[in-house]
Scaffold this active site. Structure first.
Site, PDB file in Angstrom:
ATOM      1  N   VAL A   1     -20.698  -1.475  -5.162  1.00  0.00           N
ATOM      2  CA  VAL A   1     -20.844  -2.858  -4.715  1.00  0.00           C
ATOM      3  C   VAL A   1     -22.322  -3.254  -4.619  1.00  0.00           C
ATOM      4  CG1 VAL A   1     -20.301  -4.520  -2.891  1.00  0.00           C
ATOM      5  CG2 VAL A   1     -18.665  -2.725  -3.449  1.00  0.00           C
ATOM      6  N   GLY A   2     -23.119  -2.438  -3.907  1.00  0.00           N
ATOM      7  CA  GLY A   2     -24.526  -2.774  -3.671  1.00  0.00           C
ATOM      8  C   GLY A   2     -25.327  -2.877  -4.962  1.00  0.00           C
TER       9      GLY A   2
ATOM     10  N   GLY B   1     -24.283   1.752  -4.065  1.00  0.00           N
ATOM     11  CA  GLY B   1     -23.111   2.286  -4.754  1.00  0.00           C
ATOM     12  C   GLY B   1     -22.554   1.210  -5.663  1.00  0.00           C
TER      13      GLY B   1
ATOM     14  N   GLY C   1     -26.942  -0.029   0.825  1.00  0.00           N
ATOM     15  CA  GLY C   1     -26.051   0.728  -0.066  1.00  0.00           C
ATOM     16  C   GLY C   1     -26.372   0.435  -1.519  1.00  0.00           C
TER      17      GLY C   1
ATOM     18  N   LYS D   1       0.863  -1.185   0.000  1.00  0.00           N
ATOM     19  CA  LYS D   1       0.000   0.000   0.000  1.00  0.00           C
ATOM     20  C   LYS D   1       0.895   1.229   0.000  1.00  0.00           C
ATOM     21  CE  LYS D   1      -4.454   1.011   0.339  1.00  0.00           C
ATOM     22  NZ  LYS D   1      -5.627   0.276  -0.171  1.00  0.00           N
TER      23      LYS D   1
HETATM   24  P1  NAD Z   1     -19.660   3.762  -3.271  1.00  0.00           P
HETATM   25  O1  NAD Z   1     -19.116   5.056  -2.857  1.00  0.00           O
HETATM   26  O2  NAD Z   1     -19.796   3.442  -4.728  1.00  0.00           O
HETATM   27  O3  NAD Z   1     -21.117   3.548  -2.629  1.00  0.00           O
HETATM   28  C1  NAD Z   1     -21.404   3.718  -1.297  1.00  0.00           C
HETATM   29  C2  NAD Z   1     -22.917   3.696  -1.141  1.00  0.00           C
HETATM   30  O4  NAD Z   1     -23.203   3.769   0.251  1.00  0.00           O
HETATM   31  C3  NAD Z   1     -23.653   4.850  -1.800  1.00  0.00           C
HETATM   32  O5  NAD Z   1     -24.780   4.361  -2.485  1.00  0.00           O
HETATM   33  C4  NAD Z   1     -24.098   5.691  -0.611  1.00  0.00           C
HETATM   34  O6  NAD Z   1     -25.317   6.367  -0.876  1.00  0.00           O
HETATM   35  C5  NAD Z   1     -24.312   4.603   0.397  1.00  0.00           C
HETATM   36  N1  NAD Z   1     -24.438   5.100   1.773  1.00  0.00           N
HETATM   37  C6  NAD Z   1     -23.797   6.104   2.391  1.00  0.00           C
HETATM   38  N2  NAD Z   1     -24.275   6.257   3.647  1.00  0.00           N
HETATM   39  C7  NAD Z   1     -25.219   5.302   3.807  1.00  0.00           C
HETATM   40  C8  NAD Z   1     -26.073   4.951   4.874  1.00  0.00           C
HETATM   41  N3  NAD Z   1     -26.067   5.581   6.027  1.00  0.00           N
HETATM   42  N4  NAD Z   1     -26.927   3.893   4.687  1.00  0.00           N
HETATM   43  C9  NAD Z   1     -26.985   3.244   3.526  1.00  0.00           C
HETATM   44  N5  NAD Z   1     -26.194   3.538   2.480  1.00  0.00           N
HETATM   45  C10 NAD Z   1     -25.319   4.560   2.624  1.00  0.00           C
HETATM   46  O7  NAD Z   1     -18.771   2.673  -2.524  1.00  0.00           O
HETATM   47  P2  NAD Z   1     -18.516   1.157  -2.934  1.00  0.00           P
HETATM   48  O8  NAD Z   1     -17.359   1.087  -3.850  1.00  0.00           O
HETATM   49  O9  NAD Z   1     -19.800   0.512  -3.296  1.00  0.00           O
HETATM   50  O10 NAD Z   1     -17.989   0.566  -1.540  1.00  0.00           O
HETATM   51  C11 NAD Z   1     -18.876   0.192  -0.493  1.00  0.00           C
HETATM   52  C12 NAD Z   1     -18.101  -0.615   0.535  1.00  0.00           C
HETATM   53  O11 NAD Z   1     -17.511  -1.755  -0.088  1.00  0.00           O
HETATM   54  C13 NAD Z   1     -16.952   0.078   1.225  1.00  0.00           C
HETATM   55  O12 NAD Z   1     -16.846  -0.492   2.515  1.00  0.00           O
HETATM   56  C14 NAD Z   1     -15.756  -0.339   0.422  1.00  0.00           C
HETATM   57  O13 NAD Z   1     -14.551  -0.253   1.154  1.00  0.00           O
HETATM   58  C15 NAD Z   1     -16.108  -1.780   0.151  1.00  0.00           C
HETATM   59  N6  NAD Z   1     -15.415  -2.383  -0.997  1.00  0.00           N
HETATM   60  C16 NAD Z   1     -15.552  -1.872  -2.243  1.00  0.00           C
HETATM   61  C17 NAD Z   1     -14.925  -2.505  -3.310  1.00  0.00           C
HETATM   62  C18 NAD Z   1     -15.102  -2.018  -4.713  1.00  0.00           C
HETATM   63  O14 NAD Z   1     -14.526  -2.618  -5.618  1.00  0.00           O
HETATM   64  N7  NAD Z   1     -15.892  -1.000  -4.970  1.00  0.00           N
HETATM   65  C19 NAD Z   1     -14.117  -3.628  -3.086  1.00  0.00           C
HETATM   66  C20 NAD Z   1     -13.991  -4.132  -1.791  1.00  0.00           C
HETATM   67  C21 NAD Z   1     -14.659  -3.489  -0.755  1.00  0.00           C
END
Ligand code: NAD
Length: 368
Positions: A186-187, A184, A182, A77
């Protein structure tokens, strides 16, 4: 470990690199935690507060995640002690190019970079161009051979892990009820791929709240609502609920895919899901996971379920296309999910403990 000092153990770190830029009074850190399985792999973050200790802890997390995903990368990292918000675009580029040149002697034999906080594909493009080697980082723009985030590799892997956990729990995916916290990166993709697989996603949420419908939510309509109104809660034909309500719904599967520590000592007793698949990082503290495990809840931990992104990085590093990337995510996530769930059942241990044990065995460092 003392104060801000990095601790050492059987896993690492192997190298701790510190570079200084006198023009901007900026420090850069790279921690290569472990290279037993390949070059240290992990993103670069640019924040005014990043410390050597923070970088070392993140590098360790990458060592474990890459070993579990079974890709030939170690853990690494980087952090640059720089606030991009208080500098111009040209200054940010200068800093990124400086950092790239400083790291050049160890790229790609010992370290391969990627995006992280305040570092997107644009900054990664500056980095690889300054190094003169596209293999020096993943997360590149498509024009430089990158596999974009928007393909949804992590959400796809979460959906795959969910399908296997449902089989293990004896629940038919057709009509299985799912709540996804969520919407975003992932969701959203976990929702999409599960709905395509026949599951009934009854709830999702974002920072504005939860939307619920016992009939099931229509993926395309939720996406359109989010894009057009800024929030999933404006979906027509659903019931709006508070954010925290999503964790207590009576569903077959709960997928936390946004924030850390969402299951707490307070709400853990109200969790009704039979399967939890962790899309987000650290959504549940290990002791609460152990409590849920005792209650018979099947959990696929974050280090297993959300590894689609790191697997996609490997596919990008190899120069593979989207189709081959998805095949690799499917293969690797399936293998690690099945291995962890089977051993958890056999040894009667929480899946996280088993996942850690598998990672350590693969690192060949023995008990740590
Ligand atoms: P993102 O920024 O694309 O999405 C985050 C989502 O969370 C958004 O839809 C936001 O509206 C929502 N959110 C914020 N506050 C909230 C709340 N109080 N209740 C419900 N939803 C809420 O992020 P992402 O890339 O989807 O990442 C989400 C998680 O997954 C993080 O913990 C990240 O570290 C982890 N992660 C992501 C990846 C990746 O490839 N994107 C890989 C491994 C882990």
């Amino acid at each position: 470990m003392q104060n801000n000092q990095i601790g050492g153990d059987k896993i690492g770190p192997r190298y701790v690199i510190k570079v200084y830029n006198s023009k901007y009074n900026v420090w850069g850190f790279t921690v290569i935690d472990n290279t037993n399985r390949g070059p240290g792999k992990g993103g670069i973050r640019m924040t005014p507060t990043v410390s050597e200790l923070e970088v070392s802890r993140l590098a360790r997390a990458m060592t474990i995640k890459n070993a579990l995903a079974d890709v030939p990368f170690g853990g690494g990292k980087s952090g640059i002690n720089f606030d991009p918000k208080t500098h111009s675009e040209a200054e940010k580029k200068e800093i990124m190019e400086w950092f790239a040149r400083e790291l050049k002697p160890i790229l790609t034999e010992y370290y391969i970079a990627a995006p992280d906080i305040n570092v997107t594909e644009k900054e990664v493009a500056w980095f690889v161009e300054a190094v003169g080697d596209r293999k020096s980082a993943t997360g590149k723009p498509a024009a430089l051979g990158g596999l974009p985030h928007e393909l949804g590799s992590t959400g796809y892997g979460v959906a795959k892990a969910t399908k296997l956990a449902l089989i293990e729990a004896g629940i038919n995916i057709k009509g299985a009820t799912v709540a996804v916290e969520g919407f975003g990166n992932v969701g959203q993709f976990a929702f999409k791929f599960l709905a395509e697989g026949g599951a009934k996603v009854v709830a999702t949420s974002d920072s504005k709240g939860t939307i619920y419908s016992a009939k099931g939510l229509d993926y395309n309509e939720v996406l359109k609502t989010k894009q057009e109104t800024g929030s999933v809660v404006n979906y027509q034909g659903g019931e709006k609920k508070p954010n925290e309500a999503i964790f207590e719904l009576d569903v077959d599967v709960l997928i936390p895919a946004a924030l850390p520590d969402v299951i707490t000592a307070k709400n853990v007793k109200n969790v009704k899901a039979r399967v939890i698949v962790e899309g987000a990082n650290i959504p549940i503290a290990p002791e609460l996971e152990a409590e849920l495990h005792q209650r018979g809840v099947l959990i696929v931990p974050d280090v297993v379920a959300n590894a689609g992104g790191v697997i996609s990085s490997y596919a990008e590093h190899m120069g593979w296309d989207e189709k081959k990337m998805f095949e690799l995510v499917k293969e690797k996530i399936s293998a690690s999910t099945l291995a962890v769930l089977a051993r958890s059942k056999q040894e009667k241990k929480p899946p996280r403990d088993v996942a850690m044990a598998i990672a350590l065995e693969r690192l060949g460092t023995g008990e740590n």
